[in-house]
Design an enzyme around this catalytic site. Structure first.
Site, PDB file in Angstrom:
ATOM      1  CB  SER B  30      -0.868   0.021   1.245  1.00 57.93           C
ATOM      2  OG  SER B  30      -1.487  -1.220   1.387  1.00 57.93           O
ATOM      3  CE  LYS B  35       4.436  -0.757  -3.943  1.00 56.38           C
ATOM      4  NZ  LYS B  35       4.792  -0.193  -5.250  1.00 56.38           N
ATOM      5  N   GLY B 465     -30.460   8.869 -35.251  1.00 53.20           N
ATOM      6  CA  GLY B 465     -30.453  10.318 -35.016  1.00 53.20           C
ATOM      7  C   GLY B 465     -31.086  10.620 -33.678  1.00 53.20           C
ATOM      8  CB  SER B 539     -29.153   3.166 -32.838  1.00 55.46           C
ATOM      9  OG  SER B 539     -29.546   3.855 -33.997  1.00 55.46           O
TER      10      SER B 539
HETATM   11  N1  LIG Z   1      11.235   3.784   9.787  1.00 57.34           N
HETATM   12  C1  LIG Z   1      11.124   3.254   8.576  1.00 57.34           C
HETATM   13  N2  LIG Z   1      10.590   4.002   7.604  1.00 57.34           N
HETATM   14  C2  LIG Z   1      10.498   3.474   6.361  1.00 57.34           C
HETATM   15  C3  LIG Z   1      10.936   2.155   6.088  1.00 57.34           C
HETATM   16  N3  LIG Z   1      10.718   1.913   4.756  1.00 57.34           N
HETATM   17  C4  LIG Z   1      10.187   3.044   4.239  1.00 57.34           C
HETATM   18  N4  LIG Z   1      10.040   3.993   5.201  1.00 57.34           N
HETATM   19  C5  LIG Z   1       9.471   5.336   5.053  1.00 57.34           C
HETATM   20  O1  LIG Z   1       8.100   5.232   4.714  1.00 57.34           O
HETATM   21  C6  LIG Z   1       7.741   6.304   3.835  1.00 57.34           C
HETATM   22  C7  LIG Z   1       7.128   5.764   2.561  1.00 57.34           C
HETATM   23  O2  LIG Z   1       8.101   5.017   1.861  1.00 57.34           O
HETATM   24  P1  LIG Z   1       8.013   4.783   0.264  1.00 57.34           P
HETATM   25  O3  LIG Z   1       9.142   3.887  -0.048  1.00 57.34           O
HETATM   26  O4  LIG Z   1       7.904   6.057  -0.444  1.00 57.34           O
HETATM   27  O5  LIG Z   1       6.637   3.989   0.216  1.00 57.34           O
HETATM   28  P2  LIG Z   1       5.805   3.430  -1.044  1.00 57.34           P
HETATM   29  O6  LIG Z   1       4.644   4.312  -1.167  1.00 57.34           O
HETATM   30  O7  LIG Z   1       5.400   2.054  -0.619  1.00 57.34           O
HETATM   31  O8  LIG Z   1       6.718   3.389  -2.231  1.00 57.34           O
HETATM   32  C8  LIG Z   1       8.991   7.102   3.565  1.00 57.34           C
HETATM   33  O9  LIG Z   1       9.001   8.216   4.421  1.00 57.34           O
HETATM   34  C9  LIG Z   1      10.100   6.109   3.904  1.00 57.34           C
HETATM   35  O10 LIG Z   1      11.281   6.740   4.278  1.00 57.34           O
HETATM   36  C10 LIG Z   1      11.481   1.374   7.163  1.00 57.34           C
HETATM   37  O11 LIG Z   1      11.861   0.222   7.018  1.00 57.34           O
HETATM   38  N5  LIG Z   1      11.537   1.970   8.389  1.00 57.34           N
END
Ligand SMILES: Nc1nc2c(ncn2[C@@H]2O[C@H](COP(=O)(O)OP(=O)(O)O)[C@@H](O)[C@H]2O)c(=O)[nH]1
Lengths: 298, 631
Positions: B30, B35, B465, B539
């Site tokens: 999500s 990700k 039409g 139509s």
């Molecule tokens: N504390 C912490 N923050 C994380 C971690 N992985 C991602 N974040 C933070 O979560 C937020 C969203 O991460 P992002 O990679 O952009 O999420 P996406 O929307 O799933 O692609 C960012 O502020 C990241 O720095 C983690 O393992 N630990």
């Protein structure tokens, strides 16, 4: 178990066959670089024992390295292929060149406009291009089959989803298709494949002593007497090679001792800069490639 | 070390790289699960981020980053400029990285509205999936949705990446309970292999090296697992399948069939069946650019020659003769809809399956599946990102396997016939028996026989039409004229048909499609009886008028566009309908709040503002003579 290269090769062959079957007048854009060499090799494989059922199109700027023209003509003769060379007549008339008109006008007029003219003149409805998704961030989302409007424009918002091995190449009146068989290849894959298959490439990719001038950190090869030299500027012999080939005044060489394919692959495995760095056109802004594409550069 | 051993070492090193295998995986999570950060870290750790890309990243981090002065790895995987400006990604992006042991292609699908469409697209080419869960949130509705879609597309191997463990104090109990809950749920979906890994994408825990923060974790790191996991999709053991893409004929002596093997292993001497026809032959050679092969396995693109001269063309399926694929023209299938224009039963669409194209209609939507709850509900249409179980009917027999048995012979694209856009995809569940049993009755008294007796050819004259354009008036006048000429005619009028045959239909888009479909079928029957059928229906949709046209033979259809500007029709408002529609009492009224798609190439174009009724009649009759309907 198929290797990475086996899978990539098979996918490209599949794309070639699909595109040819779903179009009436296909053509392959041939730019003489290493990606074009790989693409041509894959086309030869896809249709053997037949010859590739399409001509090659070189959209020429008259400013390529001499070694590229030699290589092009030799390759075409060797495989008995049909080559179409298009040079934008307007550019010839106006004498468009990178020195007086700047890299961006030069590229736009010779390449972008030239390509559109060629496609319109020959009424090609499908053109193979050698673009890869790893080249630039915006490319990561480009489809394998991409539809262009009658004005050759690309609409990044109207891309068709591509699933499995199924490609939808249907198009409306006046529209055309760009197909990219190398979409999933990386630069490293290309070099590994050149090595594995012993694919001939332009010798400029291999390091050798060459006369160059240093222009703002870009090493420019003095390939012929059209390159204006500044007062007191003297070409120096340096051991250089090219990671990418385009118009010689716009393509920077890198210093290197890699004079064999093995040495190049080894060098790239340890590389620290990506190949596009050598190309002047990408330097403006980071979304620039995408703009070029929307305007029909590819 | 001497120069030659150094060279041999380099060679061996390069050879090893050349033989690496490829793993394609999809990441699902999500928004804000981390990700992008995770993928960015994999790219970064695999050292394949080039220096100039790093420079761009540093610049970007200052402008768009969320990590203050730190590098924002998430920005490494961002894409198109416009999206970057908005800080969102809206499509599937493919990322590439390689390690000493393996090469990877990552399908990155962001968690936004178009989620189903994008995820299904990304999963269709993936060998496995990495499903991200935020340790603080645990298994969410979205996690279940991702897992359902992944399993629907046939992925059996999943990594459960429990991320942001740093934010729960690297607590083992949290990890264990998430893993337990997930296993219970996912096993029910048919996901057979689950590897759960505790991670912090941000801090790098358990990505490439086991983290001292999780001493209790004894499994592989994420990269370790990705590098070594053996994904066996069983394709080698399945029966042989190869859709023929291209017939290779360099000269009269060679005839080969080119395609990609999508199931089983094929060897010279194997008996194959050519589907849908059913003829059999033996494989003679497996031809490739590099010489003949002893065998070809799934994923290889080859050219086969056969020992006897059978008829094979593009779109046919070469199939193991011992275990041939099925052939049918009616199926039950899961359909994932991807277009903003809804799927409507009865509307014809293009379909592409293997290398074969055909025309299909959805005959029934059995139910829709809610991707969040997996609940089923009734539906009369599918909108974008909806999934339905449907029965479909195809205009010719297709060779197929169930999607569960073979992704490549059981998955198909659905293509809009006017815009040529891919509007949805389908996954075959099974063939419906009916298709084997319903046969066309051939009749002895055929169309030419009717025409001889009547003295003219049959035809559908289709008046289209706006409401109040003058369709019925013109159609009536044309019928009088034809009657006077001794023609056998019938007039089907929209209002009248709605009182009888189509009494059960309303004015929703779906009902309008069905309304036209029925009338078109009735018109076709009457054409078979030799009549000139005058149809007067608003139509409004091109695709439905096209159905009507396609039902009869070329030359038996004459589209008459009764063209009156909306303002004029509304001004006339003979039946008082426009006023009601403007008052909101008549929803979906054509021209008011429902579109009218103007005919692009009507046989006759009557502009009522400049032409009299008689002019209109003359134009139609002239056209019917041109088409050879009237002598
Ligand atoms: N504390 C912490 N923050 C994380 C971690 N992985 C991602 N974040 C933070 O979560 C937020 C969203 O991460 P992002 O990679 O952009 O999420 P996406 O929307 O799933 O692609 C960012 O502020 C990241 O720095 C983690 O393992 N630990």
């Amino acid at each position: 178990m198929l290797t990475n290269l086996d899978r990539l090769e098979a996918e490209s062959i599949h794309i070639f066959r699909e595109a040819v079957s779903e179009s009436e007048r296909p053509v392959m854009m041939y730019s003489i670089g290493k990606d074009s060499s790989v693409m041509l090799h894959l086309a030869l494989k896809a249709f053997a024992p037949s010859k590739p059922p399409f001509p090659l199109l070189h959209v020429d700027t008259t400013w390529k390295f001499r070694a590229m023209y030699e290589f092009r003509d030799r390759t075409v003769a060797e495989h008995g292929l049909e080559l179409l060379v298009h040079q934008n007549p307007e550019c010839i008339e106006l004498g468009i060149n990178p020195f007086d008109h700047g890299s961006s006008v030069h590229t736009d007029m010779w390449k972008t406009e030239g390509l559109k003219q060629a496609l319109d003149t020959y009424r090609f409805d499908l053109a193979f291009g050698g673009a890869r998704r790893d080249e630039e961030r915006s490319r990561a989302k480009e489809r394998v089959f991409s539809i262009r409007s009658a004005q050759h424009r690309w609409d990044p918002k109207a891309q068709r989803p591509e699933l499995w091995r199924l490609y939808n190449a249907k198009k409306g009146v006046g529209e055309s298709v760009r197909a990219f068989p190398l979409s999933n290849w990386t630069e490293l894959d290309i070099w590994h494949y050149i090595r594995r298959e012993r694919i001939p490439i332009v010798p400029l990719y291999l390091a050798a002593e060459r006369p160059v001038v240093d222009r703002d950190g870009m090493l420019i090869l003095v390939d012929d007497d059209r390159l204006p030299l500044a007062d007191g500027e003297v070409p120096q012999l340096r051991k250089v090679r090219f990671r990418t080939l385009g118009c010689y005044p716009l393509t920077g060489a890198v210093e290197s001792t890699a004079d064999s394919i093995d040495a190049i692959v080894a060098e790239i495995l340890l590389a620290t800069s990506s190949e596009r760095q050598g190309r002047a056109i990408d330097h403006d802004s980071s979304g620039s490639m995408e703009k070029k594409k929307q305007e029909g550069y590819f | 070390m001497s120069a030659t051993t150094a060279a041999t070492d380099v060679e061996a090193y390069l050879d090893a790289h050349e033989r690496k295998t490829l793993l394609r995986f999809i990441t699902c999570g999500s928004v804000d699960d981390g990700k992008s950060t995770l993928i960015g870290r994999l790219l970064y750790e695999s050292k394949l981020v080039f220096e100039d890309h790093m420079a761009a990243l540093e610049a970007d981090s200052r402008v768009h980053g969320t990590q203050g002065e730190e590098l924002d790895l998430a920005l490494l995987v961002d894409g198109l400029a416009a999206e970057r400006e908005q800080g969102i990604t809206i499509d599937v992006a493919y990322r590439f990285f390689t390690t000493e042991r393996r090469t990877f292609i990552v399908a990155d699908t962001p968690g936004h509205e178009q989620y189903t469409r994008n995820m299904v697209t990304g999963a269709s080419t993936a060998d496995m999936a990495v499903i991200l869960v935020d340790a603080r949130k645990g298994v969410l509705t979205q996690t279940k949705r991702h897992s359902f879609l992944v399993s629907l597309l046939g992925i059996r191997d999943v990594v459960l990446a429990v991320n942001k463990l740093d934010l729960v104090g690297y607590d083992r109990a949290v990890f264990d309970s998430i893993e337990r809950e997930y296993r219970e749920f996912a096993t029910g979906l048919g996901v057979t292999s689950i590897t759960a890994i505790p991670l912090s994408a941000l801090a790098g825990d358990n990505i490439v090296a086991l983290s001292p923060n999780t001493p209790w974790y004894v499994g592989p790191t994420l990269l370790d697992h990705l590098e070594t996991v053996v994904v066996d999709d069983g394709a080698v053991d399945r029966p042989f399948r190869m859709p023929v893409q291209w017939v290779n004929r360099p000269d009269l002596d060679f005839r080969g069939y080119s395609g990609t093997v999508v199931g089983g292993v094929v060897r010279p001497g194997d008996e194959v069946q050519v589907l849908p026809i059913g003829s059999t032959a033996r494989v003679q050679r497996i031809v490739s650019f590099d010489g003949d092969l002893d065998q070809a396995e799934p994923g290889q693109a080859v050219t086969l020659t056969l020992d006897v001269d059978v008829d094979v063309s593009r779109g046919d399926l070469l199939s193991s003769a011992l275990e041939p694929a099925g052939v049918a023209d009616q199926f039950e299938a899961h359909i994932v809809w991807m277009s903003d224009t809804p799927l409507l039963p009865g509307r014809p669409y293009g379909i592409k399956m293997g290398a074969r194209s055909a025309v299909t209609t959805v005959t029934n939507i059995k139910h829709r599946i809610n991707v969040n709850t997996l609940e089923r509900s009734a539906a009369t249409k599918l909108v974008v990102n909806e999934i339905g179980v449907c029965t479909i009917s195809v205009d010719r027999p297709l060779p197929f396997d169930a999607y569960a048995d073979n992704r490549d012979t059981g998955g198909f694209l659905i293509i809009d016939r006017l815009t040529n856009v891919t509007v949805g995809v389908g996954l075959v569940d099974f063939a419906l028996r009916r298709s084997e049993n319903v046969h066309w009755q051939s009749v002895d008294v055929d169309k030419p026989a009717h025409a001889v007796l009547k003295g003219h050819q049959p035809c559908v004259v289709w008046f289209t039409g706006l409401s109040g354009a003058g369709k019925s008036t013109t159609a009536n006048a044309v019928e009088r004229q034809l009657h006077a000429l001794g023609c056998h005619t019938i007039l089907l009028d929209g209002d009248n048909v709605r009182h009888g045959l189509n009494r059960d239909l309303g004015f929703t888009e779906a009902d309008r499609v069905e309304n036209i479909r029925r009338v078109a079928e009735v018109a076709k029957l009457m054409v078979d009886a030799g009549l000139i059928v005058l149809v007067s229906f608003i139509s409004p949709f091109r695709s439905e008028r096209r159905i009507a046209r396609d039902l009869v033979a070329p030359g038996e259809f004459c589209e008459v566009f009764v063209d009156t500007p909306l303002a004029v029709a509304e001004e006339r408002d003979v039946k008082g309908l426009y006023r009601k529609a403007r008052d909101g009492q008549l929803p979906n009224f054509t021209g008011v709040d429902s579109p009218y798609e103007v005919p692009e190439h009507p046989e006759v174009h009557i502009e009522t503002s400049g032409q009299s009724i008689d002019d209109g009649v003359r134009l139609v009759v002239e056209q019917l003579r041109r088409q050879g309907v009237l002598a």
